[in-house]
Design a protein around this motif. Structure first.
Motif, PDB file in Angstrom:
ATOM      1  N   LEU A   1      26.492 -18.493 -32.051  1.00 48.37           N
ATOM      2  CA  LEU A   1      25.088 -18.778 -31.736  1.00 48.37           C
ATOM      3  C   LEU A   1      24.598 -20.013 -32.478  1.00 48.37           C
ATOM      4  N   THR A   2      25.014 -20.208 -33.727  1.00 49.54           N
ATOM      5  CA  THR A   2      24.587 -21.405 -34.464  1.00 49.54           C
ATOM      6  C   THR A   2      25.140 -22.662 -33.800  1.00 49.54           C
ATOM      7  N   LEU A   3      26.386 -22.607 -33.341  1.00 49.96           N
ATOM      8  CA  LEU A   3      26.978 -23.767 -32.659  1.00 49.96           C
ATOM      9  C   LEU A   3      26.253 -24.040 -31.351  1.00 49.96           C
ATOM     10  N   MET A   4      25.947 -22.983 -30.597  1.00 53.60           N
ATOM     11  CA  MET A   4      25.269 -23.138 -29.319  1.00 53.60           C
ATOM     12  C   MET A   4      23.883 -23.749 -29.498  1.00 53.60           C
ATOM     13  N   LEU A   5      23.142 -23.284 -30.492  1.00 51.86           N
ATOM     14  CA  LEU A   5      21.790 -23.786 -30.711  1.00 51.86           C
ATOM     15  C   LEU A   5      21.809 -25.238 -31.185  1.00 51.86           C
ATOM     16  N   ALA A   6      22.735 -25.575 -32.070  1.00 54.01           N
ATOM     17  CA  ALA A   6      22.840 -26.964 -32.526  1.00 54.01           C
ATOM     18  C   ALA A   6      23.174 -27.888 -31.371  1.00 54.01           C
ATOM     19  N   ALA A   7      24.147 -27.488 -30.544  1.00 53.23           N
ATOM     20  CA  ALA A   7      24.537 -28.324 -29.408  1.00 53.23           C
ATOM     21  C   ALA A   7      23.382 -28.522 -28.444  1.00 53.23           C
ATOM     22  N   ASP A   8      22.621 -27.459 -28.166  1.00 52.75           N
ATOM     23  CA  ASP A   8      21.492 -27.575 -27.239  1.00 52.75           C
ATOM     24  C   ASP A   8      20.416 -28.495 -27.792  1.00 52.75           C
ATOM     25  N   SER A   9      20.204 -28.452 -29.110  1.00 52.69           N
ATOM     26  CA  SER A   9      19.163 -29.306 -29.692  1.00 52.69           C
ATOM     27  C   SER A   9      19.502 -30.782 -29.521  1.00 52.69           C
ATOM     28  N   PHE A  10      20.790 -31.108 -29.542  1.00 54.71           N
ATOM     29  CA  PHE A  10      21.194 -32.497 -29.292  1.00 54.71           C
ATOM     30  C   PHE A  10      21.074 -32.839 -27.810  1.00 54.71           C
ATOM     31  N   ARG A  11      21.487 -31.925 -26.964  1.00 56.13           N
ATOM     32  CA  ARG A  11      21.468 -32.196 -25.520  1.00 56.13           C
ATOM     33  C   ARG A  11      20.051 -32.435 -25.013  1.00 56.13           C
ATOM     34  N   ASP A  12      19.115 -31.594 -25.445  1.00 56.33           N
ATOM     35  CA  ASP A  12      17.747 -31.704 -24.955  1.00 56.33           C
ATOM     36  C   ASP A  12      16.842 -32.503 -25.883  1.00 56.33           C
ATOM     37  N   ASP A  13      17.439 -33.128 -26.885  1.00 57.35           N
ATOM     38  CA  ASP A  13      16.752 -34.096 -27.736  1.00 57.35           C
ATOM     39  C   ASP A  13      15.554 -33.515 -28.494  1.00 57.35           C
ATOM     40  N   TYR A  14      15.683 -32.293 -28.986  1.00 52.37           N
ATOM     41  CA  TYR A  14      14.649 -31.768 -29.876  1.00 52.37           C
ATOM     42  C   TYR A  14      15.178 -31.550 -31.285  1.00 52.37           C
ATOM     43  N   ALA A  15      16.404 -31.995 -31.534  1.00 47.72           N
ATOM     44  CA  ALA A  15      16.953 -31.909 -32.891  1.00 47.72           C
ATOM     45  C   ALA A  15      16.150 -32.801 -33.824  1.00 47.72           C
ATOM     46  N   PRO A  16      15.872 -32.353 -35.050  1.00 45.81           N
ATOM     47  CA  PRO A  16      15.105 -33.164 -35.998  1.00 45.81           C
ATOM     48  C   PRO A  16      15.922 -34.252 -36.673  1.00 45.81           C
ATOM     49  N   GLY A  17      17.084 -34.540 -36.143  1.00 41.71           N
ATOM     50  CA  GLY A  17      17.918 -35.587 -36.716  1.00 41.71           C
ATOM     51  C   GLY A  17      19.238 -35.675 -35.980  1.00 41.71           C
ATOM     52  N   ALA A  18      20.127 -36.538 -36.481  1.00 41.64           N
ATOM     53  CA  ALA A  18      21.380 -36.821 -35.791  1.00 41.64           C
ATOM     54  C   ALA A  18      22.516 -35.889 -36.190  1.00 41.64           C
ATOM     55  N   VAL A  19      22.399 -35.221 -37.349  1.00 43.51           N
ATOM     56  CA  VAL A  19      23.503 -34.427 -37.880  1.00 43.51           C
ATOM     57  C   VAL A  19      23.013 -33.041 -38.284  1.00 43.51           C
ATOM     58  N   ALA A  20      23.763 -32.015 -37.884  1.00 42.71           N
ATOM     59  CA  ALA A  20      23.408 -30.636 -38.225  1.00 42.71           C
ATOM     60  C   ALA A  20      24.512 -29.989 -39.044  1.00 42.71           C
ATOM     61  N   MET A  21      24.120 -29.083 -39.923  1.00 44.48           N
ATOM     62  CA  MET A  21      25.078 -28.251 -40.646  1.00 44.48           C
ATOM     63  C   MET A  21      24.849 -26.800 -40.238  1.00 44.48           C
ATOM     64  N   CYS A  22      25.893 -26.152 -39.736  1.00 48.94           N
ATOM     65  CA  CYS A  22      25.827 -24.722 -39.418  1.00 48.94           C
ATOM     66  C   CYS A  22      26.347 -23.945 -40.623  1.00 48.94           C
ATOM     67  N   GLU A  23      25.530 -23.035 -41.149  1.00 49.05           N
ATOM     68  CA  GLU A  23      25.894 -22.222 -42.304  1.00 49.05           C
ATOM     69  C   GLU A  23      26.004 -20.768 -41.854  1.00 49.05           C
ATOM     70  N   VAL A  24      27.188 -20.180 -42.004  1.00 49.89           N
ATOM     71  CA  VAL A  24      27.437 -18.848 -41.452  1.00 49.89           C
ATOM     72  C   VAL A  24      28.092 -17.951 -42.496  1.00 49.89           C
ATOM     73  N   THR A  25      27.581 -16.724 -42.597  1.00 50.66           N
ATOM     74  CA  THR A  25      28.161 -15.744 -43.504  1.00 50.66           C
ATOM     75  C   THR A  25      28.573 -14.498 -42.726  1.00 50.66           C
ATOM     76  N   SER A  26      29.625 -13.841 -43.202  1.00 49.63           N
ATOM     77  CA  SER A  26      30.057 -12.552 -42.664  1.00 49.63           C
ATOM     78  C   SER A  26      29.761 -11.473 -43.695  1.00 49.63           C
ATOM     79  N   GLU A  27      29.503 -10.269 -43.214  1.00 48.71           N
ATOM     80  CA  GLU A  27      29.140  -9.173 -44.116  1.00 48.71           C
ATOM     81  C   GLU A  27      30.249  -8.884 -45.116  1.00 48.71           C
ATOM     82  N   SER A  28      31.501  -9.033 -44.704  1.00 53.17           N
ATOM     83  CA  SER A  28      32.620  -8.732 -45.588  1.00 53.17           C
ATOM     84  C   SER A  28      32.927  -9.838 -46.587  1.00 53.17           C
ATOM     85  N   GLY A  29      32.207 -10.958 -46.528  1.00 53.83           N
ATOM     86  CA  GLY A  29      32.336 -11.982 -47.558  1.00 53.83           C
ATOM     87  C   GLY A  29      32.832 -13.333 -47.109  1.00 53.83           C
ATOM     88  N   LEU A  30      33.300 -13.479 -45.886  1.00 47.97           N
ATOM     89  CA  LEU A  30      33.763 -14.777 -45.415  1.00 47.97           C
ATOM     90  C   LEU A  30      32.577 -15.721 -45.268  1.00 47.97           C
TER      91      LEU A  30
END
Length: 346
Positions: free
Chosen positions: A305-334
């Protein structure tokens, strides 16, 4: 990463919408898919959850429900393609983490889960397709493997994503006993459910590319939310640093963040420690999107979902900048991080 990997499309089934476009529109509009339902244990106690609206015939059992959600999202992400292209497509799926003993696997054993999903899609996929344990962060961790599959095994494209539901008696009881649910705990999580997949390709072809992934980092946290200690952010810091340790964008270039943070105190404190140690360049504001505010905690599906949302923000030009960082955590610690750039800026 040796070279960028491109996001060409996506598919989703979430509490906010039955397609990627509906889901993204709801997140952009800051809508909430939360509702209050009575629990089985303790009987009748109210609990806030985020459920996918669906007919009961699609949800006869937990296993069938996950398979149905995944198949719908996969078919949307794949779109209308020649059967030969589908056969050359690898499916990489992250199901609910194994430690949870998800009730879906009582009906469909974990070893048969991928085959059940593929059968439900009505398509044939490349034999390298796999289901990988590890939760949401595992999805991002598979990005480099996806690139290797395309370069070394002649794979045309990769569908990468996950499917999960925390709206079941077992997870609700487990989270409730730990005091982690929204309600009695003001900083608890809202259990959700979803299937989200993104379609990855090596480079521009006959169809336009949406966004490029330039770097990925992966690390394992020892002080997980399941332990008695709070995280000091070492694993997430390592993942972030590794993601920018290449020829792509570096820390000063990052303009905004998309996180699968679910509102829990544990994760809030972890990122409070981590972010000042990584984002050292002065910024007036670090814009951050939290999709869980709309769809709740969707477990293994939240990485895609983070990848999908970042990609859409670039496609439809509502991203607040040129570069995004996706930060993802798993419950088990990854812990995982991915740097993304709009395809038009690559």
């Amino acid at each position: 990463m040796k070279r960028p990997l491109y996001v060409a499309g996506a598919g989703a089934v979430t509490p906010a919408g039955l397609s990627a476009r509906q889901t993204i529109a709801a997140i952009r509009a800051s809508l909430s898919a939360f509702e209050e339902v009575p629990l089985a244990k303790p009987f009748g106690a109210p609990q806030v959850v985020a459920r996918v609206p669906a007919h009961r015939r699609l949800h006869r059992s937990d296993g069938e429900w996950l398979v149905n959600m995944a198949a719908r999202a996969i078919n949307e992400a794949l779109g209308t393609v020649d059967p030969a292209v589908a056969v050359a497509t690898v499916l990489l799926v992250t199901p609910p983490e194994s430690f949870r003993n998800h009730p879906a696997f009582e009906e469909i054993p974990a070893r048969d889960f991928l085959a059940a999903i593929i059968e439900r899609t009505g398509r044939k996929f490349h034999p390298a397709s796999r289901a990988i344990d590890g939760g949401a962060a595992a999805s991002l961790g598979l990005i480099e493997q996806a690139l290797n599959l395309m370069e070394e095994q002649g794979v045309a494209q990769v569908l990468l994503g996950g499917v999960d539901s925390l709206v079941n008696d077992a997870d609700l009881a487990r989270l409730g006993q730990a005091g982690r649910l929204r309600g009695a705990n003001a900083q608890g999580l809202v259990p959700g459910e979803a299937a989200v997949f993104v379609r990855l390709m090596r480079g521009p072809g006959r169809e336009p590319m949406v966004a490029a992934i330039h770097g990925v980092g992966l690390s394992q946290e020892t002080d997980t939310v399941l332990s008695e200690r709070y995280s000091q952010g070492r694993a997430m810091l390592g993942a972030l640093r590794y993601a920018v340790n290449g020829s792509g964008p570096s820390e000063p270039d990052i303009d905004f963040v998309i996180s699968n943070g679910n509102g829990e105190r544990y994760q809030g404190l972890e990122m409070l420690i981590t972010r000042p140690r990584f984002y050292r360049t002065r910024r007036e504001l670090m814009a951050t999107a939290y999709p869980a505010m709309t769809v709740g905690d969707i477990g293994a599906a939240s990485g895609a979902l983070t990848l999908m949302l970042a990609a859409d923000s670039f496609r439809d030009d509502y991203a607040p900048g040129a570069v995004a960082m996706c930060e993802v955590t798993s419950e088990s610690g990854l812990r995982a991080a991915a740097v993304m750039v709009g395809a038009s800026r690559v």
